[in-house]
Design a protein around this motif. Structure first.
Motif, PDB file in Angstrom:
ATOM      1  N   ALA A  97      -5.616   0.531 -11.699  1.00 57.18           N
ATOM      2  CA  ALA A  97      -5.279  -0.770 -11.113  1.00 57.18           C
ATOM      3  C   ALA A  97      -4.367  -0.600  -9.909  1.00 57.18           C
ATOM      4  O   ALA A  97      -4.510  -1.306  -8.907  1.00 57.18           O
ATOM      5  CB  ALA A  97      -4.619  -1.661 -12.163  1.00 57.18           C
ATOM      6  N   LEU A  98      -3.427   0.349  -9.992  1.00 56.72           N
ATOM      7  CA  LEU A  98      -2.518   0.587  -8.873  1.00 56.72           C
ATOM      8  C   LEU A  98      -3.265   1.219  -7.708  1.00 56.72           C
ATOM      9  O   LEU A  98      -2.941   0.949  -6.539  1.00 56.72           O
ATOM     10  CB  LEU A  98      -1.346   1.473  -9.320  1.00 56.72           C
ATOM     11  N   GLU A  99      -4.255   2.042  -8.004  1.00 59.29           N
ATOM     12  CA  GLU A  99      -5.061   2.639  -6.934  1.00 59.29           C
ATOM     13  C   GLU A  99      -5.770   1.555  -6.115  1.00 59.29           C
ATOM     14  O   GLU A  99      -5.993   1.723  -4.907  1.00 59.29           O
ATOM     15  CB  GLU A  99      -6.091   3.604  -7.509  1.00 59.29           C
ATOM     16  N   LEU A 100      -6.131   0.449  -6.762  1.00 55.72           N
ATOM     17  CA  LEU A 100      -6.788  -0.641  -6.041  1.00 55.72           C
ATOM     18  C   LEU A 100      -5.854  -1.307  -5.044  1.00 55.72           C
ATOM     19  O   LEU A 100      -6.318  -1.966  -4.109  1.00 55.72           O
ATOM     20  CB  LEU A 100      -7.321  -1.687  -7.029  1.00 55.72           C
ATOM     21  N   ARG A 101      -4.539  -1.145  -5.234  1.00 55.25           N
ATOM     22  CA  ARG A 101      -3.554  -1.792  -4.362  1.00 55.25           C
ATOM     23  C   ARG A 101      -3.073  -0.877  -3.239  1.00 55.25           C
ATOM     24  O   ARG A 101      -2.356  -1.324  -2.347  1.00 55.25           O
ATOM     25  CB  ARG A 101      -2.342  -2.246  -5.182  1.00 55.25           C
ATOM     26  N   THR A 102      -3.450   0.405  -3.311  1.00 57.72           N
ATOM     27  CA  THR A 102      -2.982   1.335  -2.289  1.00 57.72           C
ATOM     28  C   THR A 102      -4.067   1.547  -1.237  1.00 57.72           C
ATOM     29  O   THR A 102      -5.132   0.914  -1.268  1.00 57.72           O
ATOM     30  CB  THR A 102      -2.552   2.677  -2.912  1.00 57.72           C
ATOM     31  N   CYS A 103      -3.792   2.460  -0.317  1.00 55.39           N
ATOM     32  CA  CYS A 103      -4.701   2.735   0.781  1.00 55.39           C
ATOM     33  C   CYS A 103      -5.406   4.075   0.571  1.00 55.39           C
ATOM     34  O   CYS A 103      -5.144   4.779  -0.396  1.00 55.39           O
ATOM     35  CB  CYS A 103      -3.929   2.754   2.105  1.00 55.39           C
ATOM     36  N   GLU A 104      -6.258   4.432   1.515  1.00 47.47           N
ATOM     37  CA  GLU A 104      -6.998   5.690   1.442  1.00 47.47           C
ATOM     38  C   GLU A 104      -6.074   6.906   1.488  1.00 47.47           C
ATOM     39  O   GLU A 104      -6.444   7.995   1.053  1.00 47.47           O
ATOM     40  CB  GLU A 104      -7.991   5.738   2.605  1.00 47.47           C
ATOM     41  N   CYS A 105      -4.865   6.718   1.999  1.00 49.38           N
ATOM     42  CA  CYS A 105      -3.926   7.830   2.171  1.00 49.38           C
ATOM     43  C   CYS A 105      -3.631   8.527   0.844  1.00 49.38           C
ATOM     44  O   CYS A 105      -3.436   9.747   0.815  1.00 49.38           O
ATOM     45  CB  CYS A 105      -2.634   7.333   2.798  1.00 49.38           C
ATOM     46  N   TYR A 106      -3.588   7.777  -0.242  1.00 46.43           N
ATOM     47  CA  TYR A 106      -3.302   8.398  -1.537  1.00 46.43           C
ATOM     48  C   TYR A 106      -4.338   9.462  -1.876  1.00 46.43           C
ATOM     49  O   TYR A 106      -3.998  10.600  -2.224  1.00 46.43           O
ATOM     50  CB  TYR A 106      -3.250   7.348  -2.649  1.00 46.43           C
ATOM     51  N   GLN A 107      -5.613   9.119  -1.772  1.00 48.83           N
ATOM     52  CA  GLN A 107      -6.669  10.062  -2.130  1.00 48.83           C
ATOM     53  C   GLN A 107      -6.732  11.236  -1.155  1.00 48.83           C
ATOM     54  O   GLN A 107      -7.023  12.370  -1.556  1.00 48.83           O
ATOM     55  CB  GLN A 107      -8.020   9.352  -2.189  1.00 48.83           C
ATOM     56  N   ILE A 108      -6.451  10.993   0.113  1.00 43.48           N
ATOM     57  CA  ILE A 108      -6.464  12.079   1.100  1.00 43.48           C
ATOM     58  C   ILE A 108      -5.394  13.110   0.752  1.00 43.48           C
ATOM     59  O   ILE A 108      -5.650  14.329   0.750  1.00 43.48           O
ATOM     60  CB  ILE A 108      -6.244  11.522   2.521  1.00 43.48           C
ATOM     61  N   GLU A 143       0.821  -1.208   0.000  1.00 41.98           N
ATOM     62  CA  GLU A 143       0.000   0.000   0.000  1.00 41.98           C
ATOM     63  C   GLU A 143       0.856   1.259   0.000  1.00 41.98           C
ATOM     64  O   GLU A 143       0.585   2.218  -0.722  1.00 41.98           O
ATOM     65  CB  GLU A 143      -0.925  -0.003   1.222  1.00 41.98           C
ATOM     66  N   ARG A 144       1.913   1.257   0.794  1.00 43.34           N
ATOM     67  CA  ARG A 144       2.784   2.436   0.901  1.00 43.34           C
ATOM     68  C   ARG A 144       3.542   2.685  -0.403  1.00 43.34           C
ATOM     69  O   ARG A 144       3.669   3.829  -0.857  1.00 43.34           O
ATOM     70  CB  ARG A 144       3.766   2.252   2.058  1.00 43.34           C
ATOM     71  N   LEU A 145       4.067   1.613  -0.999  1.00 43.02           N
ATOM     72  CA  LEU A 145       4.793   1.744  -2.254  1.00 43.02           C
ATOM     73  C   LEU A 145       3.863   2.217  -3.377  1.00 43.02           C
ATOM     74  O   LEU A 145       4.224   3.087  -4.176  1.00 43.02           O
ATOM     75  CB  LEU A 145       5.438   0.407  -2.615  1.00 43.02           C
ATOM     76  N   SER A 146       2.655   1.675  -3.415  1.00 42.63           N
ATOM     77  CA  SER A 146       1.687   2.100  -4.424  1.00 42.63           C
ATOM     78  C   SER A 146       1.340   3.579  -4.240  1.00 42.63           C
ATOM     79  O   SER A 146       1.234   4.327  -5.221  1.00 42.63           O
ATOM     80  CB  SER A 146       0.413   1.247  -4.329  1.00 42.63           C
ATOM     81  N   ARG A 147       1.152   3.990  -2.996  1.00 42.75           N
ATOM     82  CA  ARG A 147       0.866   5.406  -2.728  1.00 42.75           C
ATOM     83  C   ARG A 147       1.981   6.299  -3.245  1.00 42.75           C
ATOM     84  O   ARG A 147       1.728   7.316  -3.917  1.00 42.75           O
ATOM     85  CB  ARG A 147       0.690   5.628  -1.214  1.00 42.75           C
ATOM     86  N   TRP A 148       3.224   5.935  -2.967  1.00 37.45           N
ATOM     87  CA  TRP A 148       4.353   6.766  -3.392  1.00 37.45           C
ATOM     88  C   TRP A 148       4.414   6.847  -4.918  1.00 37.45           C
ATOM     89  O   TRP A 148       4.602   7.932  -5.482  1.00 37.45           O
ATOM     90  CB  TRP A 148       5.662   6.211  -2.850  1.00 37.45           C
ATOM     91  N   LEU A 149       4.236   5.733  -5.592  1.00 37.38           N
ATOM     92  CA  LEU A 149       4.303   5.725  -7.051  1.00 37.38           C
ATOM     93  C   LEU A 149       3.178   6.544  -7.674  1.00 37.38           C
ATOM     94  O   LEU A 149       3.392   7.276  -8.652  1.00 37.38           O
ATOM     95  CB  LEU A 149       4.256   4.282  -7.572  1.00 37.38           C
ATOM     96  N   LEU A 150       1.986   6.446  -7.116  1.00 38.69           N
ATOM     97  CA  LEU A 150       0.852   7.216  -7.643  1.00 38.69           C
ATOM     98  C   LEU A 150       1.070   8.718  -7.457  1.00 38.69           C
ATOM     99  O   LEU A 150       0.820   9.522  -8.367  1.00 38.69           O
ATOM    100  CB  LEU A 150      -0.442   6.773  -6.958  1.00 38.69           C
TER     101      LEU A 150
END
Length: 265
Positions: free
Chosen positions: A222-233, A159-166
């Motif tokens: 697809a990557l958004e599905l693997r991350t957490c709510e933190c990305y959108q916040i 989740e953290r890695l996906s957030r950083w990449l997004l």
């Protein structure tokens, strides 16, 4: 991005400003900064500010991603926030502090518009518009810092890695992120082998493709599905910065200097 004119035997090149924070300034406010903004190339791992060192310049990132790092002598560095074309490096100086509390280095190479701290301070003092833009960004950065703290404590590496990449893809406005596994391991505070394993799992899910020296975020959704709510916040807070729209600003730039800047991209 570039516009060149010939006149009187001299070549003049103007560059469109990419930084969204500067783009949010009204033309009259930007004119107060324009004479002091200097394009600078930023290679990978270039240090923009360092622990307990004086801050001499503010960097409005035009292209690339910078990482803010904190550390202890026992644990080493770990990333707490990223800065791209949505913001600037040197927040402590903008708040009147003379020394940096952390290190900031380029995790993805690029270039920035650099301004001396006294020049920015004088302009912000004269212009409420400039001061408000700086403060609005600082608020967004605080939100990112707080959410990153929660994310690091409660969420999985995937989740953290996906957030950083997004977030990096958003700041680059590009699906290709030229970042190394070593750099990601420093930013996320984990072993390099863990980064490699997690990237392989994310590749199998269809969200990204690993490349030599970089990562292709081929399917953002697809990557958004693997991350957490933190990305959108975090992302929604930065989108709010430009709610009033953007202006097109241009600055004069030496052609050789801009070629050097673009070589870092």
């Amino acid at each position: 991005m570039f516009k060149s004119t010939l006149g009187g035997g001299d070549r003049e090149q103007t560059v469109r400003v990419q930084n969204r924070l500067l783009g949010g300034l009204a033309p009259a406010s930007f004119e107060q900064l324009r004479p002091f903004l200097q394009p600078v190339a930023l290679k990978r791992r270039a240090i923009l500010q360092d622990y307990h060192h004086p801050i001499e310049h503010i960097y409005f990132i035009e292209r690339g991603v910078a990482s803010l790092l904190v550390r202890t002598q026992r644990d080493g560095p770990v990333g707490i926030a990223m800065v791209g074309r949505l913001g600037f490096v040197g927040v402590a100086a903008a708040l009147g502090m003379q020394r940096s509390p952390n290190r900031c280095l380029m995790s993805v190479p690029g270039y920035a518009l650099r301004i001396a701290v006294p020049d920015l301070s004088r302009a912000a003092h004269r212009s409420p518009d400039i001061q408000q833009q700086l403060f609005s960004y600082i608020h967004a950065l605080l939100v990112q810092n707080a959410q990153t703290t929660l994310c690091s404590a409660r969420h999985s590496l995937e989740e953290r890695l996906s957030r950083w990449l997004l977030l990096a893809a958003d700041r680059l406005d590009d699906r290709i992120i030229p970042v190394t596994h070593d750099m990601l391991s420093v930013i996320l505070g984990v072993r390099r082998a863990s980064i490699t394993t997690t990237l392989a799992e994310l590749e199998q899910s269809g969200g990204l493709i690993r490349q030599r020296g970089g990562i292709d975020v081929c399917d953002h959704a697809a990557l958004e599905l693997r991350t957490c709510e933190c990305y959108q916040i975090i992302a929604s807070e930065y989108r709010y910065l430009n709610r009033s729209g953007l202006h097109e600003h241009r600055i004069s730039a030496d052609a050789d200097l801009m070629r050097a800047c673009l070589c870092c991209v």
